[in-house]
Design a protein around this motif. Sequence first.
Motif, PDB file in Angstrom:
ATOM      1  N   GLY A   1       2.744  13.136   0.809  1.00 39.08           N
ATOM      2  CA  GLY A   1       3.478  12.737   2.016  1.00 39.08           C
ATOM      3  C   GLY A   1       4.329  13.830   2.622  1.00 39.08           C
ATOM      4  O   GLY A   1       5.237  13.537   3.406  1.00 39.08           O
TER       5      GLY A   1
ATOM      6  N   THR B   1      -2.416   6.481   4.532  1.00 40.79           N
ATOM      7  CA  THR B   1      -2.000   5.547   3.492  1.00 40.79           C
ATOM      8  C   THR B   1      -3.253   4.947   2.830  1.00 40.79           C
ATOM      9  O   THR B   1      -4.385   5.207   3.242  1.00 40.79           O
ATOM     10  N   THR B   2      -3.009   4.108   1.847  1.00 37.70           N
ATOM     11  CA  THR B   2      -4.127   3.459   1.146  1.00 37.70           C
ATOM     12  C   THR B   2      -4.559   2.166   1.825  1.00 37.70           C
ATOM     13  O   THR B   2      -5.390   1.426   1.287  1.00 37.70           O
ATOM     14  N   SER B   3      -3.987   1.864   3.005  1.00 36.81           N
ATOM     15  CA  SER B   3      -4.371   0.653   3.738  1.00 36.81           C
ATOM     16  C   SER B   3      -5.856   0.710   4.112  1.00 36.81           C
ATOM     17  O   SER B   3      -6.398   1.780   4.430  1.00 36.81           O
TER      18      SER B   3
ATOM     19  N   TYR C   1       0.862  -1.182   0.000  1.00 36.32           N
ATOM     20  CA  TYR C   1       0.000   0.000   0.000  1.00 36.32           C
ATOM     21  C   TYR C   1       0.899   1.233   0.000  1.00 36.32           C
ATOM     22  O   TYR C   1       2.099   1.152   0.327  1.00 36.32           O
ATOM     23  N   GLN C   2       0.343   2.379  -0.361  1.00 34.41           N
ATOM     24  CA  GLN C   2       1.169   3.568  -0.581  1.00 34.41           C
ATOM     25  C   GLN C   2       0.746   4.735   0.318  1.00 34.41           C
ATOM     26  O   GLN C   2      -0.319   4.730   0.927  1.00 34.41           O
ATOM     27  N   ILE C   3       1.616   5.730   0.340  1.00 36.82           N
ATOM     28  CA  ILE C   3       1.302   6.990   1.021  1.00 36.82           C
ATOM     29  C   ILE C   3       0.277   7.741   0.176  1.00 36.82           C
ATOM     30  O   ILE C   3       0.429   7.877  -1.047  1.00 36.82           O
ATOM     31  N   GLU C   4      -0.773   8.221   0.827  1.00 37.67           N
ATOM     32  CA  GLU C   4      -1.752   9.028   0.109  1.00 37.67           C
ATOM     33  C   GLU C   4      -1.239  10.452  -0.068  1.00 37.67           C
ATOM     34  O   GLU C   4      -0.672  11.038   0.861  1.00 37.67           O
TER      35      GLU C   4
ATOM     36  N   LYS D   1      -2.201   2.506   8.777  1.00 33.74           N
ATOM     37  CA  LYS D   1      -3.226   3.230   8.032  1.00 33.74           C
ATOM     38  C   LYS D   1      -3.004   4.740   8.095  1.00 33.74           C
ATOM     39  O   LYS D   1      -3.307   5.451   7.132  1.00 33.74           O
ATOM     40  N   ASN D   2      -2.515   5.230   9.229  1.00 32.48           N
ATOM     41  CA  ASN D   2      -2.223   6.662   9.347  1.00 32.48           C
ATOM     42  C   ASN D   2      -1.174   6.907  10.426  1.00 32.48           C
ATOM     43  O   ASN D   2      -0.946   6.053  11.310  1.00 32.48           O
TER      44      ASN D   2
ATOM     45  N   ASN E   1       8.069   6.247   1.675  1.00 36.22           N
ATOM     46  CA  ASN E   1       7.562   4.877   1.634  1.00 36.22           C
ATOM     47  C   ASN E   1       7.511   4.267   3.032  1.00 36.22           C
ATOM     48  O   ASN E   1       8.118   4.795   3.981  1.00 36.22           O
TER      49      ASN E   1
END
Length: 433
Positions: free
Chosen positions: A180, A296-298, A174-177, A268-269, A194
Amino acid sequence: MVVLLILLIVTVIVFVGGFVREQLLSRKTEKRYGTRTDNSINEKKFKNKKFVSPILTCDYCGSLVNTAKESKCPNCGASYEFDEEWIHRYENEFNYVDDTANKGVHKFDTYGSANNQKTNGSIPKRLAIITFVVLGIFALMGLFDKYVPRMDNKFNEDSKLNEASYENYELVDYQIEGDGVLIDSDDIKLTIKNIYKDSRSYSNSNLFKVEFEVVNNSDKDVKVVAKSTCINDYSDDSFFIYFNENVRKNKTVTFYERVYDVSKSEIKNMIFSSIYVDDMDSESIYDSDEAIEISTTSTINTDYDFTGKALIYSNEYVDIYSTYNKAEDNNKYINYDDDGFKFLIHNKTDYDFEVNDNDLKINNKTLSSTYGLYDEFLPRNTVFETGGVYSYDEEFTDIKNKDIYFSFKFDCLNDPSKSFQTEYLNLHELYWQ
């Protein structure tokens, strides 16, 4: 402080060295000439050298006469009292002994005096040298501090993700929304790039590292400090991420920071409660006015499970729970006198708060001091678990069997009108219900 310590050590070495040198010179003098406490003693020592009686040739018969044993020639009986050789040897020998004694005493006096003058004279010389050295060092310190980068500050360079052989961090799926970005100013830019996870775990915690990039566009060496006390909408009295990195001027650096004690399998954050940048003289360059959240996109669920926790207070802003779980431990393994009270506080609003203990009473007596709950950061829509709230007052003993009243104070960081404090909560009834 380091320089002053070095100067102190050098001064001690100089004086100790001087003392040892004086002792060695003194012993050298004593070994060569004896101790000189009184002139008469040394004169007596030198003048006690024995006169050696010579062996003469008799002027009358030519026989050898041992003057140590014979008072006249054993062959012809002639006296040697007026023998020229006897008179010459007698006078020269006694003059030699007397002269040697005088020279020895004189030499002792001269050498000892010169040695004392030399050692005594060296003390003010050493003091003068040390004074000039100290002044010179302080002068150089000013130039060093102005023109040379400080050696007591270790500057960060690009680091490796897996620095130890046992580490096995890999990029998460999953990635950083968004971008960042934590800091974006003309001089400094701080970005989260990352997130990485290690396949290992310990004590029911997952191992993560976060990749940070600092771009220092300023003409100053800087110190970048950041702290995250909340991850996955949960925080406690410790922190999950903390770094204090020195970055040289006009340089870009990438480094990886450990994330501590994450119970969830993903991140998640992350909420950073403190971010600031100072130059190397502690002059502020940047200071964040409010907490910054990076998501994040989690898609993991971050809702906290309050099952078994006793709700002891609730209003429109917060719910407060006792962490004591009656069903699980039934008070068998908790020493409240040492560990104090622990609480879970659920912030149900879109506001950030600071939490403090307002007052603690035991048997109607207000305790002089309490610990464990001071300016704790409670971000919006999150859960905060306190450390132990306790006191060193003598009344804080056998607390489970006493009347205990406690109140909380909440200061809203976004809107002061939302600040409030609770009434006194009867912990004897509520905490162990």
